[in-house]
Design a protein around this motif. Structure first.
Motif, PDB file in Angstrom:
ATOM      1  N   ASP A   8       0.802  -1.233   0.000  1.00 42.02           N
ATOM      2  CA  ASP A   8       0.000   0.000   0.000  1.00 42.02           C
ATOM      3  C   ASP A   8       0.831   1.277   0.000  1.00 42.02           C
ATOM      4  OD1 ASP A   8      -2.502  -1.257  -0.133  1.00 42.02           O
ATOM      5  OD2 ASP A   8      -2.491  -1.588   2.041  1.00 42.02           O
ATOM      6  N   ALA A   9       2.077   1.187  -0.385  1.00 48.64           N
ATOM      7  CA  ALA A   9       2.916   2.386  -0.479  1.00 48.64           C
ATOM      8  C   ALA A   9       2.465   3.221  -1.674  1.00 48.64           C
ATOM      9  CB  ALA A   9       4.383   1.999  -0.635  1.00 48.64           C
ATOM     10  N   ALA A  10       2.515   4.539  -1.519  1.00 50.17           N
ATOM     11  CA  ALA A  10       2.183   5.440  -2.619  1.00 50.17           C
ATOM     12  C   ALA A  10       3.342   5.453  -3.617  1.00 50.17           C
ATOM     13  CB  ALA A  10       1.925   6.835  -2.085  1.00 50.17           C
ATOM     14  N   LEU A  11       3.024   5.236  -4.881  1.00 47.39           N
ATOM     15  CA  LEU A  11       4.045   5.229  -5.937  1.00 47.39           C
ATOM     16  C   LEU A  11       3.898   6.488  -6.765  1.00 47.39           C
ATOM     17  CD1 LEU A  11       3.612   1.517  -7.035  1.00 47.39           C
ATOM     18  CD2 LEU A  11       5.326   2.453  -5.500  1.00 47.39           C
ATOM     19  N   ASP A  12       5.001   7.151  -7.010  1.00 52.47           N
ATOM     20  CA  ASP A  12       4.996   8.414  -7.749  1.00 52.47           C
ATOM     21  C   ASP A  12       4.962   8.125  -9.242  1.00 52.47           C
ATOM     22  OD1 ASP A  12       5.103  11.114  -8.278  1.00 52.47           O
ATOM     23  OD2 ASP A  12       7.280  11.220  -8.100  1.00 52.47           O
ATOM     24  N   LEU A  13       3.781   7.773  -9.732  1.00 54.19           N
ATOM     25  CA  LEU A  13       3.591   7.461 -11.145  1.00 54.19           C
ATOM     26  C   LEU A  13       2.435   8.286 -11.697  1.00 54.19           C
ATOM     27  CD1 LEU A  13       3.669   3.559 -11.068  1.00 54.19           C
ATOM     28  CD2 LEU A  13       5.476   5.041 -11.908  1.00 54.19           C
ATOM     29  N   GLU A  14       2.573   8.703 -12.922  1.00 54.58           N
ATOM     30  CA  GLU A  14       1.496   9.396 -13.614  1.00 54.58           C
ATOM     31  C   GLU A  14       1.104   8.546 -14.823  1.00 54.58           C
ATOM     32  OE1 GLU A  14       0.036  12.051 -12.393  1.00 54.58           O
ATOM     33  OE2 GLU A  14       1.486  12.141 -10.749  1.00 54.58           O
ATOM     34  N   PRO A  15      -0.170   8.553 -15.199  1.00 55.05           N
ATOM     35  CA  PRO A  15      -0.619   7.737 -16.332  1.00 55.05           C
ATOM     36  C   PRO A  15       0.164   7.992 -17.626  1.00 55.05           C
ATOM     37  CG  PRO A  15      -2.507   8.602 -15.144  1.00 55.05           C
ATOM     38  CD  PRO A  15      -1.279   9.244 -14.540  1.00 55.05           C
ATOM     39  N   GLU A  16       0.615   9.207 -17.820  1.00 56.93           N
ATOM     40  CA  GLU A  16       1.364   9.511 -19.057  1.00 56.93           C
ATOM     41  C   GLU A  16       2.789   8.956 -19.023  1.00 56.93           C
ATOM     42  OE1 GLU A  16       1.250  13.109 -16.370  1.00 56.93           O
ATOM     43  OE2 GLU A  16      -0.299  11.944 -17.348  1.00 56.93           O
ATOM     44  N   ASP A  17       3.244   8.497 -17.852  1.00 58.16           N
ATOM     45  CA  ASP A  17       4.600   7.959 -17.715  1.00 58.16           C
ATOM     46  C   ASP A  17       4.684   6.453 -17.944  1.00 58.16           C
ATOM     47  OD1 ASP A  17       5.496  10.501 -17.068  1.00 58.16           O
ATOM     48  OD2 ASP A  17       5.303  10.161 -14.905  1.00 58.16           O
ATOM     49  N   VAL A  18       3.534   5.778 -18.004  1.00 59.28           N
ATOM     50  CA  VAL A  18       3.531   4.322 -18.134  1.00 59.28           C
ATOM     51  C   VAL A  18       2.580   3.888 -19.244  1.00 59.28           C
ATOM     52  CG1 VAL A  18       4.145   3.887 -15.720  1.00 59.28           C
ATOM     53  CG2 VAL A  18       1.739   4.081 -16.361  1.00 59.28           C
ATOM     54  N   ASP A  19       2.771   2.649 -19.691  1.00 61.31           N
ATOM     55  CA  ASP A  19       1.885   2.035 -20.681  1.00 61.31           C
ATOM     56  C   ASP A  19       1.229   0.817 -20.050  1.00 61.31           C
ATOM     57  OD1 ASP A  19       2.495   3.766 -22.874  1.00 61.31           O
ATOM     58  OD2 ASP A  19       4.386   2.688 -23.147  1.00 61.31           O
ATOM     59  N   LEU A  20       0.103   0.433 -20.613  1.00 58.23           N
ATOM     60  CA  LEU A  20      -0.591  -0.762 -20.157  1.00 58.23           C
ATOM     61  C   LEU A  20       0.343  -1.963 -20.271  1.00 58.23           C
ATOM     62  CD1 LEU A  20      -3.389  -1.536 -19.121  1.00 58.23           C
ATOM     63  CD2 LEU A  20      -4.030  -2.079 -21.455  1.00 58.23           C
ATOM     64  N   GLU A  21       0.353  -2.823 -19.274  1.00 63.88           N
ATOM     65  CA  GLU A  21       1.187  -4.028 -19.194  1.00 63.88           C
ATOM     66  C   GLU A  21       2.647  -3.740 -18.861  1.00 63.88           C
ATOM     67  OE1 GLU A  21      -0.171  -7.221 -19.397  1.00 63.88           O
ATOM     68  OE2 GLU A  21      -2.075  -6.175 -19.522  1.00 63.88           O
ATOM     69  N   ASP A  22       3.031  -2.468 -18.608  1.00 69.67           N
ATOM     70  CA  ASP A  22       4.398  -2.168 -18.173  1.00 69.67           C
ATOM     71  C   ASP A  22       4.672  -2.901 -16.868  1.00 69.67           C
ATOM     72  OD1 ASP A  22       5.145  -0.553 -20.250  1.00 69.67           O
ATOM     73  OD2 ASP A  22       5.127   1.327 -19.119  1.00 69.67           O
ATOM     74  N   ARG A  23       5.906  -3.309 -16.691  1.00 69.47           N
ATOM     75  CA  ARG A  23       6.310  -3.974 -15.457  1.00 69.47           C
ATOM     76  C   ARG A  23       7.292  -3.072 -14.717  1.00 69.47           C
ATOM     77  NH1 ARG A  23       4.592  -7.804 -18.746  1.00 69.47           N
ATOM     78  NH2 ARG A  23       3.803  -9.748 -17.900  1.00 69.47           N
TER      79      ARG A  23
END
Length: 82
Positions: A8-23
């Motif tokens: 449950d840690a908050a991850l500093d990610l924005e939708p524009e920084d990742v793609d679907l299925e990224d690992r």
């Protein structure tokens, strides 16, 4: 902002920084994660890593079986020579 499903840690990610299925991995607990949704941004535990570990375990068991067979053959050969 997304959260790790493991700790449950908050991850500093924005939708524009990742793609679907990224690992990726969680910085706090090290869990392997996969992007399952962009809007809203959602992550799930990456099951593919677990499958890889299972494959390694299966290979180890097969090697153990082969080694036992080799020992049995050597014992039989030793008995025949006597």
């Amino acid at each position: 902002m997304a959260t790790c499903p493991e700790c449950d840690a908050a991850l500093d990610l924005e939708p524009e920084d990742v793609d679907l299925e990224d690992r990726l991995s969680c910085d706090d607990c090290g869990a392997s994660l996969k992007v399952t949704s962009i809007a809203p941004l959602e992550l799930d535990l990456d099951d593919d890593d677990e499958d890889d570990e299972d494959d390694v375990d299966d290979d180890d068991e097969e090697e153990d079986d082969d080694e036992e067979a080799d020992v049995d053959e050597e014992a039989e050969l030793g008995e025949e020579e006597e």
